[in-house]
Design a protein around this motif. Structure first.
Motif, PDB file in Angstrom:
ATOM      1  N   LYS A 112       0.827  -1.213   0.000  1.00 34.33           N
ATOM      2  CA  LYS A 112       0.000   0.000   0.000  1.00 34.33           C
ATOM      3  C   LYS A 112       0.863   1.266   0.000  1.00 34.33           C
ATOM      4  O   LYS A 112       0.621   2.210  -0.752  1.00 34.33           O
ATOM      5  CB  LYS A 112      -0.922   0.014   1.222  1.00 34.33           C
ATOM      6  N   GLU A 113       1.873   1.249   0.856  1.00 29.17           N
ATOM      7  CA  GLU A 113       2.752   2.430   0.960  1.00 29.17           C
ATOM      8  C   GLU A 113       3.506   2.661  -0.351  1.00 29.17           C
ATOM      9  O   GLU A 113       3.595   3.790  -0.846  1.00 29.17           O
ATOM     10  CB  GLU A 113       3.747   2.237   2.110  1.00 29.17           C
ATOM     11  N   ALA A 114       4.053   1.578  -0.915  1.00 28.81           N
ATOM     12  CA  ALA A 114       4.830   1.702  -2.158  1.00 28.81           C
ATOM     13  C   ALA A 114       3.943   2.171  -3.312  1.00 28.81           C
ATOM     14  O   ALA A 114       4.333   3.051  -4.100  1.00 28.81           O
ATOM     15  CB  ALA A 114       5.491   0.367  -2.507  1.00 28.81           C
ATOM     16  N   MET A 115       2.747   1.606  -3.399  1.00 32.19           N
ATOM     17  CA  MET A 115       1.845   1.987  -4.484  1.00 32.19           C
ATOM     18  C   MET A 115       1.345   3.419  -4.318  1.00 32.19           C
ATOM     19  O   MET A 115       1.162   4.144  -5.304  1.00 32.19           O
ATOM     20  CB  MET A 115       0.658   1.015  -4.558  1.00 32.19           C
ATOM     21  N   GLY A 116       1.121   3.833  -3.081  1.00 31.88           N
ATOM     22  CA  GLY A 116       0.714   5.214  -2.834  1.00 31.88           C
ATOM     23  C   GLY A 116       1.790   6.191  -3.278  1.00 31.88           C
ATOM     24  O   GLY A 116       1.510   7.196  -3.954  1.00 31.88           O
ATOM     25  N   GLU A 117       3.030   5.879  -2.942  1.00 29.45           N
ATOM     26  CA  GLU A 117       4.166   6.727  -3.332  1.00 29.45           C
ATOM     27  C   GLU A 117       4.349   6.708  -4.848  1.00 29.45           C
ATOM     28  O   GLU A 117       4.580   7.749  -5.482  1.00 29.45           O
ATOM     29  CB  GLU A 117       5.433   6.193  -2.640  1.00 29.45           C
ATOM     30  N   TYR A 118       4.227   5.523  -5.439  1.00 31.56           N
ATOM     31  CA  TYR A 118       4.383   5.393  -6.897  1.00 31.56           C
ATOM     32  C   TYR A 118       3.311   6.202  -7.629  1.00 31.56           C
ATOM     33  O   TYR A 118       3.594   6.923  -8.598  1.00 31.56           O
ATOM     34  CB  TYR A 118       4.298   3.914  -7.294  1.00 31.56           C
ATOM     35  N   ARG A 119       2.079   6.110  -7.152  1.00 27.06           N
ATOM     36  CA  ARG A 119       0.997   6.850  -7.810  1.00 27.06           C
ATOM     37  C   ARG A 119       1.213   8.365  -7.758  1.00 27.06           C
ATOM     38  O   ARG A 119       0.901   9.073  -8.717  1.00 27.06           O
ATOM     39  CB  ARG A 119      -0.357   6.469  -7.169  1.00 27.06           C
ATOM     40  N   GLU A 120       1.768   8.856  -6.660  1.00 23.40           N
ATOM     41  CA  GLU A 120       2.062  10.292  -6.580  1.00 23.40           C
ATOM     42  C   GLU A 120       3.120  10.696  -7.611  1.00 23.40           C
ATOM     43  O   GLU A 120       3.017  11.742  -8.251  1.00 23.40           O
ATOM     44  CB  GLU A 120       2.517  10.672  -5.169  1.00 23.40           C
ATOM     45  N   GLU A 121       4.151   9.867  -7.745  1.00 22.96           N
ATOM     46  CA  GLU A 121       5.210  10.148  -8.726  1.00 22.96           C
ATOM     47  C   GLU A 121       4.649  10.124 -10.158  1.00 22.96           C
ATOM     48  O   GLU A 121       5.000  10.970 -10.989  1.00 22.96           O
ATOM     49  CB  GLU A 121       6.342   9.121  -8.597  1.00 22.96           C
ATOM     50  N   VAL A 122       3.793   9.149 -10.441  1.00 24.46           N
ATOM     51  CA  VAL A 122       3.222   9.030 -11.790  1.00 24.46           C
ATOM     52  C   VAL A 122       2.282  10.191 -12.079  1.00 24.46           C
ATOM     53  O   VAL A 122       2.245  10.720 -13.197  1.00 24.46           O
ATOM     54  CB  VAL A 122       2.492   7.670 -11.948  1.00 24.46           C
ATOM     55  N   ARG A 123       1.545  10.630 -11.051  1.00 24.95           N
ATOM     56  CA  ARG A 123       0.642  11.774 -11.230  1.00 24.95           C
ATOM     57  C   ARG A 123       1.446  13.026 -11.618  1.00 24.95           C
ATOM     58  O   ARG A 123       1.037  13.800 -12.482  1.00 24.95           O
ATOM     59  CB  ARG A 123      -0.150  12.028  -9.949  1.00 24.95           C
ATOM     60  N   LYS A 124       2.595  13.201 -10.953  1.00 25.80           N
ATOM     61  CA  LYS A 124       3.465  14.349 -11.283  1.00 25.80           C
ATOM     62  C   LYS A 124       3.983  14.243 -12.714  1.00 25.80           C
ATOM     63  O   LYS A 124       4.039  15.232 -13.445  1.00 25.80           O
ATOM     64  CB  LYS A 124       4.639  14.435 -10.299  1.00 25.80           C
ATOM     65  N   LEU A 125       4.364  13.030 -13.109  1.00 19.50           N
ATOM     66  CA  LEU A 125       4.877  12.825 -14.465  1.00 19.50           C
ATOM     67  C   LEU A 125       3.767  13.084 -15.495  1.00 19.50           C
ATOM     68  O   LEU A 125       4.028  13.666 -16.559  1.00 19.50           O
ATOM     69  CB  LEU A 125       5.426  11.403 -14.611  1.00 19.50           C
TER      70      LEU A 125
END
Length: 309
Positions: A112-125
Motif C-alpha cells: 500500500k505504501e509503495a503503491m501510494g508513493e508510486y501513484r504520486e510520482e506518476v501523477r506528477k509525471l
C-alpha cells in the motif's frame, strides 16, 4: 520497426527543442512511446516490481486458477474445433483509486505504501507530460490539465486518476485466447510500468502489430481518445493489445489520467482555415457510457454516438 524511446531528462538541457520535437512526432505518428530518465526513483520502481509479484503470488494466483477465463478456455480446448475465445481476456487485474484504499490488497507488507508513493510520482509525471503536449500543440500552459479538471476548487483535482495492476499468467493455449483484446484507451494520458522481461504488448502501426519492447525502468506513454479530440486529430489514440504467453507471468501497471466525468471535452486546436472540427464537443461521462459498450469496436462511431454539446 520499434516504438520511439525518448530521454525525458533532456527537456531540461540544451536538447530541449529536439526532445519536444521527438515527443510531438511520437504523439502524431505512434500514440505510443517509452520514456527513460523520467524522474521516478529507480529504487521505488524496483520496490513496486517486487511487491507486485509478491502480491500476485500471495493474494491473486490461487483465485485466477478457478477464474472465468481458465474455466472457459478449458471448456473450449475440450472441443475439437480450433475456435478462439473472443470475448475474454487472460488477465488478472485489480484497480487502485484514491478513494478505494480500503479495497487495496492488504496481505502484502509494504504494498500500500509503495503503491501510494508510486501513484504520486506518476501523477506528477502525467502533469509534466500534459504540459509538454500543451506546448507542442500551441496551447496555453496547463490547458489540458485544466480541461480534465473541470470544476476544480481550492486546487483539489477532479480528474480521474486510477492505476490498473494486471498480471498475464502463463497460458497453456495462448493461440486460443487474448491476453487483452485490441482497443484504444478512452481517457487522456496513460503511463505504463510494464514487465522488463516478458513481452506481449503490441501497438498497431500502419496496419502492422509492433512489439512494445521491454525496457528496464522505462515508462510507456500512450495517448487516449480525449487527447485525440483535444488535438483535433493531430494526435491519435493508438490501438493496442496484449498477447497471451505460454511462459512467464507478465506484469503491467497502467495509470490513467482522465478527465472528470463532468468535464466538457472538445477540439482545442483550431482546424485549418476553411475546414471544420473533426470531433464534437461532449461531456466525458457521456462518452464513457458509449465506450463501456463499444471498447473493443471501431472507435470512430463512438465519437458520432456520444451526445454533443
Amino acid at each position: 520497426m520499434a516504438i520511439p524511446v525518448i530521454d525525458f531528462s533532456k527537456l531540461n538541457g540544451e536538447e530541449r527543442e529536439k526532445t519536444l520535437s521527438e515527443i510531438a512526432k511520437a504523439c502524431e505518428e505512434w500514440g505510443f512511446f517509452q520514456l527513460m530518465n523520467h524522474g521516478i526513483p529507480l529504487e521505488l520502481l524496483n520496490k513496486v516490481k517486487t511487491l507486485s509479484a509478491e502480491c500476485y503470488k500471495k493474494e491473486r494466483e490461487e483465485a485466477f486458477k478457478t477464474s472465468s477465463p481458465v474455466k472457459l478456455l478449458n471448456e473450449l480446448v475440450q472441443k475439437t474445433s480450433g475456435e478462439k475465445l473472443e470475448n475474454v481476456d487472460w488477465e488478472d487485474v485489480f484497480t487502485l483509486l484514491d478513494h478505494n484504499q480500503n479495497e487495496w490488497p492488504s496481505n502484502t507488507s509494504g504494498l500500500k505504501e509503495a503503491m501510494g508513493e508510486y501513484r504520486e510520482e506518476v501523477r506528477k509525471l502525467a502533469s509534466k507530460m500534459m504540459e509538454v503536449m500543451d506546448e507542442n500543440l500551441g496551447l496555453p500552459k496547463g490547458y489540458i490539465k485544466k480541461a480534465f479538471n473541470e470544476g476544480m476548487e481550492d486546487g483539489e483535482e477532479t480528474a480521474f486518476f486510477g492505476t490498473k495492476v494486471s498480471h498475464y499468467p502463463p497460458c497453456p493455449h495462448p493461440e486460443r485466447v487474448n491476453g487483452l483484446r485490441a482497443h484504444t484507451d478512452a481517457g487522456g494520458v496513460v503511463l505504463l510500468f510494464q514487465d522488463d522481461e516478458y513481452d506481449g504488448l503490441q501497438v498497431l502501426k500502419d496496419g502492422e502489430w509492433i512489439d512494445v519492447q521491454p525496457l528496464p525502468n522505462a515508462i510507456v506513454i500512450n495517448t487516449g481518445d480525449q487527447i485525440e479530440v483535444l488535438s483535433n486529430g493531430r494526435y491519435k489514440s493508438a490501438w493496442h493489445r496484449v498477447l497471451a504467453r505460454e511462459e512467464g507471468n507478465r506484469r503491467s501497471i497502467a495509470s490513467f489520467y482522465n478527465p472528470s466525468y463532468k468535464a466538457a471535452i472538445g477540439p482545442a486546436v483550431v482546424a485549418e482555415e476553411g475546414s471544420e472540427n473533426k470531433y464534437p464537443k461532449f461531456v466525458f461521462g457521456d462518452y464513457m457510457d458509449v465506450y463501456a459498450n463499444q471498447k473493443f469496436m471501431p472507435k470512430e462511431p463512438r465519437f458520432l454516438a456520444v451526445k454533443s454539446l
